[in-house]
Write a protein that holds these residues in place. Sequence first.
Motif, PDB file in Angstrom:
ATOM      1  N   UNK A 148      -5.192   0.438  -4.172  1.00  0.00           N
ATOM      2  CA  UNK A 148      -4.798  -0.223  -2.893  1.00  0.00           C
ATOM      3  C   UNK A 148      -6.022  -0.295  -1.939  1.00  0.00           C
ATOM      4  N   UNK A 180      -1.531  -1.482   6.125  1.00  0.00           N
ATOM      5  CA  UNK A 180      -0.726  -0.333   5.040  1.00  0.00           C
ATOM      6  C   UNK A 180      -1.142  -0.813   2.933  1.00  0.00           C
ATOM      7  N   UNK A 181      -1.316  -1.320   2.912  1.00  0.00           N
ATOM      8  CA  UNK A 181      -2.076  -1.444   2.251  1.00  0.00           C
ATOM      9  C   UNK A 181      -2.736  -0.595   1.741  1.00  0.00           C
ATOM     10  N   UNK A 182      -4.113  -0.133   2.645  1.00  0.00           N
ATOM     11  CA  UNK A 182      -5.173   0.813   1.967  1.00  0.00           C
ATOM     12  C   UNK A 182      -4.383   2.263   2.174  1.00  0.00           C
ATOM     13  N   UNK A 183      -3.234   2.601   2.115  1.00  0.00           N
ATOM     14  CA  UNK A 183      -2.647   4.049   2.457  1.00  0.00           C
ATOM     15  C   UNK A 183      -3.693   4.773   3.739  1.00  0.00           C
TER      16      UNK A 183
END
Lengths: 280, 186
Positions: A148, A180-183
Motif C-alpha cells: 500500500x 490515505x493509500x499509504x496508511x
Amino acid sequence: MRELSTELITKTIKEMCIEANHVLSEDMKQTFSAAVREEQAPLGRQILQQLIENMDIAQTEQIPICQDTGMAVIFLEIGQDVHITGGSLRDAVNEGVRQGYQEGYLRKSVVADPIIRENTKDNTPAVIHYEITEGDQVSITVAPKGFGSENMSRVFMLKPADGIEGVKQAILTAVQDAGPNACPPMVVGVGIGGTFEKCAILAKKALVRKAGEHSEIPYVKELEEEMLEKINETGIGPAGLGGGITAFAVNINTYPTHIAGLPVAVNICCHVNRHVTRVL
Amino acid sequence: MERHISVPFGEETACSLKAGDYVYLTGTLYTARDAAHKRMQEALDKKEPLPLDLKGNVIYYMGPSPARKGKVIGSAGPTTASRMDKYTPALLDLGLRGMIGKGKRSKEVLDAAVRNKSIYFAAVGGAGALLSKCIRSAQVIAYEDLGTEAIRKLEVVDFPVIVAADTNGNNLYETAVSDYLNNRQK
Ligand code: SF4
C-alpha cells in the motif's frame, strides 16, 4: 576465518520474519503513545488508539499486525572475514523466508512474474541486498514491506540547480500523493545522491533507522525535522482522515553524486514499519 | 454520528448514512481484491453469472493472512481501494450496495455510487489484527485457486468502518483534511 553455517542463517531469518510481523519494536510503540497525546483531531485520536489496540492484539494473540505481511526485504552485511558454509547463501535466505511465512501463518503475497502474476505460494523470493563489510560478523535486517505504501514511493531525478528546495518539494509531493493509500501515520525514508538505484536503496535503508534517531550531518538533521513539521502541516492525519499526525518520522540518507545530477528517492512506509536486526 | 447497521442493507439505509458517520456493521460481507475483480470482469464480459449476488451486498477489499489452528481467519484489514476502480462502476450498476477499503476513489466510482445509492466505507488500514476479532466465520465461495485473493463470505459482528462517501456525493477524503486545517486555525 570464522565459519557460519547456512543452516543458522535459515533458522534466524525464519524467526525474524515471524517476529517482525507480530511485534513492532519498542521505539515504534513509544512513538504511537506520544502521537495519541499530541493528536488534536478526535477521529485521528480514535484511529491511533485503534492502532495501539491492534498492536497489543497482534502481540498477545499472535495475529500479524497487518494482513499484508509484505515482500521480505533483507539487508545482509557480511564481514569479509566470514566464510559461509553449507551451500548457497541466497538459497538459505529464501528458505528462511519460506519457513517463516509458512510456519508463522503469514500471507503469501509474491507473484513469480510481474506480468503473468502466478503466486509462488511461499512468499519467496525475498529482495536481498548484500553488502561486504569489515570484520567477522554477519548483520541481518529483515524488513517486510507492505505495498500500500510501497506503491506510493517515488524516484525524482532532479537537477543540481533544483537544490535543497527541490528536494523538499519532491518529498512533499510524494507524501501528498500517497495520502490515505499509504496508511498514515507514515515513516518517510529519503535517499539523496548517488545514482538512480543508489538513492532508492538509501531511502529503503532509511526506513529501518530507529525511531527518534537523526542523521549525523547537521543540515540533514535539520532537513529531517523541517520536513516532518511540513508533512504534519498537510493535515492528512491518521488514515488520511484529517489530523496533525501524518508522519512519525522523516529519515534521510545521503551519498556523493555526479556533477550533473541530484537523485532523490522517497520510500514511503506505513505505520507498520517492520524491521528486525540480528547479528550473527 | 455512531450507527449500528446490518448487512446486506437497502437503499433507505444507504441514504440515511452521511460521510463521517462511524458505523458498526453486522451481517455478511464478501471479500474480493485485484485478482477476483479481474475474474468477475471477465465473467461479465463473457455474459457468465457472477459467483455472488451483488444486490444489497457489501464487498470488502481484503486478502487475509492464513488462519491459525482453531481461528476463523488471520489478520484482516483493508487494502487500497483505487486498484479496484476500473472494475467497480459495473458492479455498482449491478446492485452492489457498499464497498469497504482504504484511500480515495475515482470520479467514475463515486458517480456510480451516487447513481446507485451505494456507500463507500473506509476501514482503518493496518489494523488487521483488531478487525479480525469482529469476523465470526469465513468461507471461500469462489476462485479458491487465488489463495488469499479468493472470494470469501464473512460473517461479522460490529465491524467498525467510517462512511467515506455517501449517496449525496459527500466525500470524507476530500473534506476531512480541509476541515481539520480550518478548525485548527480557529
Ligand atoms: S500500507 Fe502498511 S499498514 Fe497499510 S495495508 Fe499495507 S502493510 Fe498494512
